[in-house]
Design a protein around this motif. Structure first.
Motif, PDB file in Angstrom:
ATOM      1  N   PHE B  72       3.771 -77.142   3.886  1.00 49.97           N
ATOM      2  CA  PHE B  72       3.779 -77.159   2.384  1.00 49.97           C
ATOM      3  C   PHE B  72       4.629 -76.432   1.678  1.00 49.97           C
ATOM      4  CE2 PHE B  72       1.372 -76.040  -1.576  1.00 49.97           C
ATOM      5  CZ  PHE B  72       1.374 -77.203  -2.373  1.00 49.97           C
ATOM      6  N   LEU B  73       5.220 -76.741   0.518  1.00 50.94           N
ATOM      7  CA  LEU B  73       5.937 -75.894  -0.119  1.00 50.94           C
ATOM      8  C   LEU B  73       5.471 -75.277  -1.362  1.00 50.94           C
ATOM      9  CD1 LEU B  73       9.281 -77.986   0.154  1.00 50.94           C
ATOM     10  CD2 LEU B  73       8.666 -75.805   1.458  1.00 50.94           C
ATOM     11  N   LYS B  74       5.247 -74.048  -1.841  1.00 50.10           N
ATOM     12  CA  LYS B  74       4.869 -73.550  -3.132  1.00 50.10           C
ATOM     13  C   LYS B  74       5.669 -74.108  -4.253  1.00 50.10           C
ATOM     14  CE  LYS B  74       3.249 -69.018  -1.832  1.00 50.10           C
ATOM     15  NZ  LYS B  74       3.307 -67.867  -2.210  1.00 50.10           N
ATOM     16  N   LYS B  75       5.252 -74.352  -5.417  1.00 47.23           N
ATOM     17  CA  LYS B  75       6.019 -74.561  -6.524  1.00 47.23           C
ATOM     18  C   LYS B  75       7.045 -73.600  -6.812  1.00 47.23           C
ATOM     19  CE  LYS B  75       3.488 -78.074  -9.008  1.00 47.23           C
ATOM     20  NZ  LYS B  75       2.328 -78.334  -9.957  1.00 47.23           N
ATOM     21  N   GLU B  76       8.262 -73.880  -7.233  1.00 43.78           N
ATOM     22  CA  GLU B  76       9.258 -72.928  -7.063  1.00 43.78           C
ATOM     23  C   GLU B  76       8.855 -71.719  -8.057  1.00 43.78           C
ATOM     24  OE1 GLU B  76      12.888 -75.126  -7.057  1.00 43.78           O
ATOM     25  OE2 GLU B  76      12.355 -75.682  -5.084  1.00 43.78           O
ATOM     26  N   LYS B  77       8.505 -72.072  -9.048  1.00 36.31           N
ATOM     27  CA  LYS B  77       8.404 -71.217 -10.364  1.00 36.31           C
ATOM     28  C   LYS B  77       7.381 -70.344 -10.140  1.00 36.31           C
ATOM     29  CE  LYS B  77       5.417 -74.641 -13.060  1.00 36.31           C
ATOM     30  NZ  LYS B  77       4.060 -74.236 -12.695  1.00 36.31           N
ATOM     31  N   ARG B  78       6.494 -70.383  -9.028  1.00 34.20           N
ATOM     32  CA  ARG B  78       5.401 -69.586  -8.681  1.00 34.20           C
ATOM     33  C   ARG B  78       5.754 -68.617  -7.855  1.00 34.20           C
ATOM     34  NH1 ARG B  78       0.756 -73.759  -8.476  1.00 34.20           N
ATOM     35  NH2 ARG B  78       0.792 -74.403 -10.434  1.00 34.20           N
ATOM     36  N   GLN B  79       6.856 -68.736  -7.042  1.00 31.93           N
ATOM     37  CA  GLN B  79       7.349 -68.426  -5.797  1.00 31.93           C
ATOM     38  C   GLN B  79       7.101 -66.843  -5.660  1.00 31.93           C
ATOM     39  OE1 GLN B  79      10.449 -70.298  -3.608  1.00 31.93           O
ATOM     40  NE2 GLN B  79       8.900 -71.634  -2.688  1.00 31.93           N
ATOM     41  N   LEU B  80       7.671 -66.314  -6.643  1.00 29.05           N
ATOM     42  CA  LEU B  80       7.655 -64.819  -6.876  1.00 29.05           C
ATOM     43  C   LEU B  80       6.346 -64.139  -7.088  1.00 29.05           C
ATOM     44  CD1 LEU B  80      11.084 -64.538  -8.715  1.00 29.05           C
ATOM     45  CD2 LEU B  80      10.593 -64.149  -6.445  1.00 29.05           C
ATOM     46  N   ARG B  81       5.577 -64.986  -7.482  1.00 23.88           N
ATOM     47  CA  ARG B  81       4.042 -64.417  -7.629  1.00 23.88           C
ATOM     48  C   ARG B  81       3.320 -64.019  -6.222  1.00 23.88           C
ATOM     49  NH1 ARG B  81       0.958 -67.885 -11.727  1.00 23.88           N
ATOM     50  NH2 ARG B  81      -0.804 -67.025 -10.832  1.00 23.88           N
ATOM     51  N   THR B  82       2.852 -62.798  -6.201  1.00 20.90           N
ATOM     52  CA  THR B  82       1.852 -62.572  -5.245  1.00 20.90           C
ATOM     53  C   THR B  82       0.639 -62.133  -5.740  1.00 20.90           C
ATOM     54  OG1 THR B  82       2.711 -60.411  -4.952  1.00 20.90           O
ATOM     55  CG2 THR B  82       3.764 -61.919  -3.582  1.00 20.90           C
ATOM     56  N   SER B  83      -0.391 -62.205  -5.014  1.00 23.55           N
ATOM     57  CA  SER B  83      -1.816 -61.732  -5.398  1.00 23.55           C
ATOM     58  C   SER B  83      -2.381 -60.761  -4.153  1.00 23.55           C
ATOM     59  CB  SER B  83      -2.525 -63.209  -5.681  1.00 23.55           C
ATOM     60  OG  SER B  83      -4.122 -62.695  -5.660  1.00 23.55           O
ATOM     61  N   ASP B  84      -2.371 -59.377  -4.808  1.00 22.70           N
ATOM     62  CA  ASP B  84      -2.909 -58.503  -4.112  1.00 22.70           C
ATOM     63  C   ASP B  84      -4.380 -58.254  -4.429  1.00 22.70           C
ATOM     64  OD1 ASP B  84      -1.447 -58.332  -1.760  1.00 22.70           O
ATOM     65  OD2 ASP B  84      -0.639 -56.642  -2.202  1.00 22.70           O
ATOM     66  N   GLN B  85      -4.823 -58.956  -5.676  1.00 24.76           N
ATOM     67  CA  GLN B  85      -6.029 -58.682  -6.083  1.00 24.76           C
ATOM     68  C   GLN B  85      -7.271 -59.079  -5.421  1.00 24.76           C
ATOM     69  OE1 GLN B  85      -4.193 -61.115  -7.123  1.00 24.76           O
ATOM     70  NE2 GLN B  85      -5.286 -62.682  -8.562  1.00 24.76           N
ATOM     71  N   MET B  86      -8.443 -58.760  -5.425  1.00 26.07           N
ATOM     72  CA  MET B  86      -9.692 -59.235  -4.895  1.00 26.07           C
ATOM     73  C   MET B  86     -10.255 -59.945  -5.769  1.00 26.07           C
ATOM     74  SD  MET B  86     -10.007 -57.968  -1.887  1.00 26.07           S
ATOM     75  CE  MET B  86      -9.952 -56.520  -0.747  1.00 26.07           C
ATOM     76  N   PRO B  87     -10.073 -61.352  -5.843  1.00 18.26           N
ATOM     77  CA  PRO B  87     -10.474 -62.404  -6.599  1.00 18.26           C
ATOM     78  C   PRO B  87     -12.089 -62.570  -6.108  1.00 18.26           C
ATOM     79  CG  PRO B  87      -9.180 -63.545  -5.263  1.00 18.26           C
ATOM     80  CD  PRO B  87      -9.125 -62.215  -4.874  1.00 18.26           C
ATOM     81  N   GLU B  88     -12.639 -63.929  -6.953  1.00 22.55           N
ATOM     82  CA  GLU B  88     -13.842 -64.317  -6.608  1.00 22.55           C
ATOM     83  C   GLU B  88     -15.119 -63.347  -6.865  1.00 22.55           C
ATOM     84  OE1 GLU B  88     -13.651 -67.740  -4.673  1.00 22.55           O
ATOM     85  OE2 GLU B  88     -11.621 -67.622  -5.063  1.00 22.55           O
ATOM     86  N   HIS B  89     -16.154 -63.757  -6.776  1.00 27.25           N
ATOM     87  CA  HIS B  89     -17.301 -62.757  -7.321  1.00 27.25           C
ATOM     88  C   HIS B  89     -17.996 -62.329  -5.918  1.00 27.25           C
ATOM     89  CE1 HIS B  89     -19.249 -66.479  -6.033  1.00 27.25           C
ATOM     90  NE2 HIS B  89     -20.313 -66.081  -5.610  1.00 27.25           N
ATOM     91  N   ILE B  90     -18.462 -61.265  -6.224  1.00 22.50           N
ATOM     92  CA  ILE B  90     -19.302 -60.516  -5.044  1.00 22.50           C
ATOM     93  C   ILE B  90     -20.712 -60.588  -5.314  1.00 22.50           C
ATOM     94  CG2 ILE B  90     -19.557 -58.345  -3.963  1.00 22.50           C
ATOM     95  CD1 ILE B  90     -16.414 -57.938  -3.975  1.00 22.50           C
ATOM     96  N   PRO B  91     -21.496 -61.056  -4.822  1.00 29.27           N
ATOM     97  CA  PRO B  91     -22.878 -61.344  -5.168  1.00 29.27           C
ATOM     98  C   PRO B  91     -23.595 -60.031  -5.060  1.00 29.27           C
ATOM     99  CG  PRO B  91     -22.648 -62.236  -2.989  1.00 29.27           C
ATOM    100  CD  PRO B  91     -21.226 -62.001  -3.625  1.00 29.27           C
ATOM    101  N   ALA B  92     -24.158 -59.368  -6.242  1.00 31.76           N
ATOM    102  CA  ALA B  92     -24.741 -58.172  -6.215  1.00 31.76           C
ATOM    103  C   ALA B  92     -26.222 -58.115  -5.784  1.00 31.76           C
ATOM    104  CB  ALA B  92     -24.554 -57.669  -7.602  1.00 31.76           C
ATOM    105  N   ASP B  93     -26.904 -59.199  -5.783  1.00 34.78           N
ATOM    106  CA  ASP B  93     -28.127 -59.317  -5.372  1.00 34.78           C
ATOM    107  C   ASP B  93     -28.623 -59.329  -3.946  1.00 34.78           C
ATOM    108  OD1 ASP B  93     -27.062 -61.624  -5.583  1.00 34.78           O
ATOM    109  OD2 ASP B  93     -28.839 -62.822  -6.267  1.00 34.78           O
TER     110      ASP B  93
END
Lengths: 200, 167
Positions: B72-93
């Motif tokens: 699979f090839l990434k969409k070219e316009k997005r290729q420079l984007r990287t994500s080092d963040q911690m997404p998604e939710h972390i259940p607190a309960d």
């Protein structure tokens, strides 16, 4: 953390509520190298057919004489036959969707060699048409009597060789650029993946 | 045709979690993950006619989905984007669930840095495939599968440690 923890977390990852499955399958979304190549091929086929259709009217548009018109349509007929042959080959390539059910290595090899084969077919197709174009130019210049042709055939032979060489070189460069843009970069990406499968 | 499509979409609905996992392993941003998810569904649909029911749907699906993800090839316009963040939710309960989610997030972040084949090896390993089955599905020798999987695990371990997480 160890791999057992990852495995256990992986197996318990069950919150799928935010994953949306499409209600209809949109096959136009395809973004694999082979799909991109197929879309390039569709465009090229349209351009080539349009070019051939336009070329049919060249003798009438430029008021070619009888001899030149005959020579032109002889070459044109051969060009149509060559184009038809390559279109059939391209069509089979186009239809032969890379089988995603093979094991991964075979799948990637199939994609790689399909792209490679298509590049070679495209190259030989272009050079076959180029030879025809050169043949037509030579026929027009040296064998068909007309004022322009006589003027050209009086030029030094070195000049004509240079013109032909530059013309051929320009077509070759344009072909290689088009091949790289439309196919080469995908081939390079697939080759890099294929290298990962090597032993060791 | 409509029935077949509905039957297929029902199978996808039942297996969407695994496709999502593959998408998350192969793509780092949510947009790219969604694109890959769609692409996998599209390729599965294209091949669905040839699914012979000789193997289970999930076995067949793994193969098609991974083959799709690998090339699979990434969409070219997005290729420079990287994500080092911690997404998604972390259940607190639920503390256990929170730990598992944190572990998974570190895992997904690290796995992005593996080669495409290494990701496939790790995926099959997490799905409890034996070395022989992994080798069969990927088309490599059993020995090669073992060596490459061990190497991928070592790499993953180092990457997770580099994120400051105990391994």
């Amino acid at each position: 953390m160890n791999f057992d923890d990852i495995k256990s977390a992986w197996n318990s990852e069950e919150d799928n509520s935010n994953i949306i499955v499409p209600v209809k399958i949109d096959s136009k979304k395809a973004a694999l190298p082979v799909d991109k190549i197929r879309s390039n091929m569709r465009l090229e086929a349209i351009v080539q057919v349009a070019a051939l259709m336009l070329m049919y009217f060249v003798p009438a548009y430029y008021h070619f004489g009888v001899v030149m018109t005959t020579a032109y349509y002889c070459v044109y007929g051969i060009a149509v036959a060559i184009t038809a042959y390559y279109f059939i080959r391209f069509y089979f390539f186009y239809r032969r969707i890379s089988n995603t059910e093979l094991n991964s290595k075979d799948h990637i090899y199939a994609v790689y060699y399909d792209i490679k084969l298509n590049i070679e077919m495209y190259r030989s197709f272009t050079y076959a048409l180029l030879m025809l174009a050169l043949g037509l130019i030579i026929t027009a210049v040296f064998f068909i009597p007309s004022a322009d042709a006589a003027a050209l055939s009086n030029k030094p032979i070195g000049y004509l060789i240079m013109v032909m060489t530059v013309f051929t070189a320009l077509i070759a460069i344009a072909t290689e650029i088009a091949l790289h843009r439309n196919y080469g970069r995908y081939l390079k990406a697939i080759k890099a993946i294929l290298d990962e499968f090597r032993e060791g | 045709m409509k029935n077949k499509e509905q039957e297929f979409l029902a199978l996808i609905e039942a297996n969407k979690g695994i496709i999502h996992k593959i998408s998350r392993m192969y793509m780092d941003t949510q947009d790219d993950q969604q694109d890959l998810f769609q692409e996998i569904v599209c390729q599965l649909w294209k091949s669905y006619d040839s699914f012979k029911h000789q193997s289970s749907f999930s076995t067949w699906m793994y193969r098609v989905a991974l083959n799709t993800a690998i090339v699979f090839l990434k969409k070219e316009k997005r290729q420079l984007r990287t994500s080092d963040q911690m997404p998604e939710h972390i259940p607190a309960d639920d503390p256990q669930a929170a730990i598992r989610e944190t572990q998974l997030q570190h895992f997904y972040r690290a796995v992005q840095k593996l080669e495409r084949l290494e990701k496939a090896l790790v995926f099959y390993h997490l799905e409890n495939y034996s070395h022989r089955e992994i080798a069969e599905n990927l088309g490599i020798s059993e020995g090669n599968a073992r060596v490459k999987l061990n190497r991928a695990k070592e790499k993953l371990k180092t990457l997770i440690k580099q994120q400051g997480y105990e391994f």
